[in-house]
Every structure is written in C-alpha cells, then in structure tokens.
Write an enzyme that holds these catalytic residues in place. Structure first.
Site, PDB file in Angstrom:
ATOM      1  N   HIS A  68      39.015  32.155   5.885  1.00 59.46           N
ATOM      2  CA  HIS A  68      38.561  32.263   7.272  1.00 59.46           C
ATOM      3  C   HIS A  68      37.258  33.039   7.256  1.00 59.46           C
ATOM      4  CE1 HIS A  68      38.424  33.161  11.552  1.00 59.46           C
ATOM      5  NE2 HIS A  68      39.507  32.402  11.762  1.00 59.46           N
ATOM      6  N   THR A 142      -1.238  -7.431  17.796  1.00 56.85           N
ATOM      7  CA  THR A 142       0.124  -7.628  18.292  1.00 56.85           C
ATOM      8  C   THR A 142       0.830  -8.539  17.304  1.00 56.85           C
ATOM      9  OG1 THR A 142      -0.546  -9.525  19.670  1.00 56.85           O
ATOM     10  CG2 THR A 142      -0.578  -7.351  20.706  1.00 56.85           C
ATOM     11  N   HIS A 143       2.070  -8.180  16.964  1.00 54.45           N
ATOM     12  CA  HIS A 143       2.832  -8.879  15.929  1.00 54.45           C
ATOM     13  C   HIS A 143       2.120  -8.811  14.575  1.00 54.45           C
ATOM     14  CE1 HIS A 143       5.266 -10.628  19.187  1.00 54.45           C
ATOM     15  NE2 HIS A 143       4.115 -10.837  19.794  1.00 54.45           N
ATOM     16  N   SER A 265       1.684   6.874 -12.057  1.00 58.45           N
ATOM     17  CA  SER A 265       1.757   7.260 -13.462  1.00 58.45           C
ATOM     18  C   SER A 265       1.240   6.163 -14.376  1.00 58.45           C
ATOM     19  CB  SER A 265       3.204   7.599 -13.837  1.00 58.45           C
ATOM     20  OG  SER A 265       4.035   6.450 -13.679  1.00 58.45           O
ATOM     21  N   LYS A 270      -4.687   3.867  -8.145  1.00 60.81           N
ATOM     22  CA  LYS A 270      -3.854   3.899  -6.946  1.00 60.81           C
ATOM     23  C   LYS A 270      -4.098   5.137  -6.084  1.00 60.81           C
ATOM     24  CE  LYS A 270      -0.402   1.626  -6.353  1.00 60.81           C
ATOM     25  NZ  LYS A 270      -0.167   0.549  -5.384  1.00 60.81           N
ATOM     26  N   GLU A 277       4.842   7.851   3.843  1.00 61.26           N
ATOM     27  CA  GLU A 277       6.119   7.300   3.399  1.00 61.26           C
ATOM     28  C   GLU A 277       7.200   8.370   3.374  1.00 61.26           C
ATOM     29  OE1 GLU A 277       4.325   3.664   0.668  1.00 61.26           O
ATOM     30  OE2 GLU A 277       4.890   5.541  -0.290  1.00 61.26           O
TER      31      GLU A 277
END
Length: 435
Positions: A68, A142-143, A265, A270, A277
């Site tokens: 407890h 749009t879309h 890596s 990149k 993300e």
C-alpha cells in the site's frame, strides 16, 4: 516516459521525489487546518512540518511489506518526524484518495503551466513565421494536387490559430483538473470537517470538488488528456507539412541541418525530416492515452482503483511527451528553411493549369454558359496534362475551334498568382494580433 524524451522541468513534476514532497505538503495543510480548529494538538504541527520528505527508495522498501503506497509513505515520513509521536495526527480523518487526488491535482496544474509556456512559444513562432511569409507565393494543393496560387504565410496562419485554440483549450482544461477532494471514506466528511477541504483548496490555489465519493470523477482528467492529444496532433499537422515540403520532388521546405549532422548511415547525401517524423510518431503516444484514461470515469460504486494503474502510466507519459513535442515543434518552426524560388518554380510547373478557375469565371461573366465554359476550359486543361503544352496555348486553340474570342489582355491580368491572394490582408491582420 524514457529519458530520451523527458525535459528536466516536466520530468521533475512527475518524479517520485516531487510526488512525495507534494504528499507532505497536502498532509501538512490538512494537519494545520485541524490544529487551527482545535481538533488536534497545536504542538504537533511544527515537528511534522519540519520532517523531511521520505526518499522514494525508503517508501518502496516499506511498500514491499505493506503493499500500500500511501501507508508506506506515511510510515517512512513518520520515521523522519521528531518526535515520532507527532506523526500520529497525520492523515487524520482522511482516506488515501484524499491525498492522492489532491496531490495529483497539483501535479496536473503544475504540468499544465509548463505546457502553456511552451504552447505560447509555439504560437509566437508560427505567428512570426507566417507574417514573414505573407508574400511568399506558392501553389496551394488539394488532395496533394496543384490547385490555385496561395502564399506560404496563409498555410502557416491556419496552423498558428489552431495552436492558439489548442493552448486555450488546455487552459480551460486546467480548471477541470485543479480540484481538491478531502472528504474521507466514500466522501461523506464523516470524520473530517468540510472546512478542511476548503482551507486546503485555498492554500493550493485550487478549488474544492463540487462533489466526490472517495475519488474525484475522472471526466476532468479525461478532458485534460484530450486537450493534450489535440495539441500533439496540431504539432503533427505542422510536422506533416514539413515532411511533404521536404520531399525531393517538392523541395520547398526543409528542417535545419546542422554542422556534423548525418542523414543516413549508408547514403551520405541524405537530409531527412527526422524531427518532423519524430513529432508524428510521438503524437500517436499522446493520442493513445485518451481511451485508457477515459475508461477511468466509470468506477465501481464510490470507488475502485482500476483507474490508478492506468493513470500512473498515461498521465506522466502524456504530459512529458506533449512537453517534448511542443519544444521540438517550436524549434522546427523557428529554424525552418523555406525555398521561395522553388515554391515559385513548382507553382509554374504545370504550365498555367492553376489559373483554370479564373478563366472559367471570366468566360461565364463574358456571357458564356457555365457548362459550355467548363467544357472548353477542361478540354484545354486535359491536353496540357497529357502533353505539357502550356495552358494558354491549349486554351487559345480550343477557343478558336469553338469560335470563341478570348481577351488576351484580360487573361494576362487574371493569370497572375498575386491576384489570387489579394484579399488575405485581413487574415494577416488577425495573425499579427495573435498572442
């Protein structure tokens, strides 16, 4: 929450040591109220007030036997009290949830204050960035497909107002969780005077519960978690815009890329939107808290503890993660790289297709029926899609085939991207006033 995503100020709010400090504070306030009313000896207050909070390690050691946590805390704190006999009056007339829910209210409001400061920073960052780009022409989509000309500041303004509404929603939720309940077993004040609850609430700058059983009903805490989830999702909306903008085929936006930073890596070229993300991933963690916490609203009768284990996990994690998200998103916006030239190039890449709506209305206003106008403009546009012929040329040829005379000077006027955004002034006035 793991240390990787825990910032120091919010981490302290949810630390075990801070929790026990709050428990000591609540118990001391109750004891002081009892002593002021003459229900307990006045000379026990000072020894209890001076007793240092127990360490998390000592409480955990005792809890191994008691099973407890509140009793373990009271025992460990009593061990720190001189004379120990003064501790006999601690927790007088209370039940465990009086302590737990009241201290939790302090944690939740303290956490909210940290979050509100971060939310203010995000709103300011979005406001300033939007105003800086009120004339940065881009194509609206749009879309995911090019639609009409826009300015980047317009898109940012929408996100800024969303962030401000989310912040204000959290401010209202702070009131919902800032609730003190010190009413004893099943909440009937059978062994504790209601004035104690009021006194403690005033001392903590919170409010006494409208009603409680042995716990505060969890609708307010559910509202608070939902407010966090909305904030997290607005952060994700900002991040998603950056992720789309940083795609190689778009290249209109990019996250700041520091000296010595590595994107892959295996592939040295990149530059990935890793912050955006990370925001997207962590927003899922906060949203995931909504249902488990909300399921703590229906408890058995006056109380059970099925909500307790859930809240031990989700409340700290939701607060810590949202704190991290707000900090990360504000930094993302403050350091965002905008390629205005690329935006303009993308806008022009479809050979003028983005002006079809204005051409359609121009033909209609010139007396041509809408269906005929739509067919003419669409036919010209479809050819531009198919073979890349500039839209003005396909439009001219199709109009000639239909015996329609075009006002080339007028088309020059309406086929300007600036014409599409000339009515956005009041919006940016509202954005400038946002605080």
């Amino acid at each position: 929450m793991i240390d990787r995503y825990t910032l120091p100020e919010m981490g302290r709010v949810w630390s075990d040591q801070h929790k026990y400090e709050l428990w000591c504070r609540v118990e001391t306030l109750v004891l002081e109220a009892h002593a002021a009313a003459g229900r307990v000896p006045a000379d026990v207050v000072e020894p209890v007030r001076n007793a240092p909070p127990p360490t998390p390690e000592r409480v955990a050691e005792i809890e191994e036997t008691t099973q407890h946590d509140v009793i373990a805390f009271l025992t460990a704190w009593a061990d720190n009290t001189e004379p120990r006999s003064a501790a006999a009056y601690v927790h007088h007339g209370m039940t465990s949830s009086d302590l737990l829910d009241t201290a939790l209210a302090v944690q939740l409001t303290d956490a909210t204050d940290v979050l509100l400061a971060k939310a203010d920073r995000l709103v300011a960052a979005l406001r300033d960035h939007g105003l800086a780009h009120r004339d940065t022409i881009k194509v609206g989509r749009t879309h995911g497909v090019h639609a009409e000309p826009d300015v980047w500041g317009h898109r940012v303004a929408d996100l800024a107002f969303a962030a401000a509404r989310s912040r204000d929603r959290l401010r209202r939720a702070r009131e919902a969780v800032g609730v003190v309940a010190i009413s004893g077993a099943v909440g009937t004040y059978s062994l504790i005077d209601p004035s104690v609850e009021v006194t403690v609430a005033e001392a903590l700058d919170l409010r006494a519960a409208d009603a409680s059983t042995q716990v505060v009903l969890r609708d307010g805490i559910s509202e608070w978690v939902a407010a966090l989830a909305i904030i997290a999702t607005v952060c994700e909306a900002i991040a998603l815009e950056v992720r789309h903008g940083q795609r190689t085929e778009v290249r209109e936006l990019s996250e700041a890329f520091g000296a010595g930073q590595k994107g892959s890596s295996a592939m040295p070229h990149k530059k990935n939107p890793i912050r955006s993300e990370r925001i997207a991933g962590l927003a899922r963690v906060v949203r995931a808290a909504i249902v488990p916490v909300m399921e703590g609203i229906p408890l058995w009768h006056e109380r059970d503890i099925s909500h307790s284990s859930t809240e031990r996990v989700y409340l700290p994690d939701a607060a810590i993660t949202t704190d991290y998200l707000l900090d990360l998103t504000a930094g993302l916006v403050e350091n965002l790289v905008v390629d205005a030239e690329r935006m303009r190039a993308n806008l022009e890449s479809t050979g003028g297709l983005i002006y079809t709506s204005s051409v359609l209305l121009e033909l209609v206003e010139g007396g041509m029926g809408r269906e005929q106008s739509y067919a003419l403009v669409q036919s010209a546009a479809m050819r531009t899609w198919q073979d890349g012929t500039p839209f003005r040329q396909t439009l001219r040829e199709r109009a000639a085939a239909d015996g329609v005379t075009l006002d080339e000077a007028r088309l020059d006027e309406i086929c300007r991207p600036e014409r599409y955004v000339q009515n956005l002034g009041p919006l940016f006035d509202r954005l400038a006033a946002l605080s």
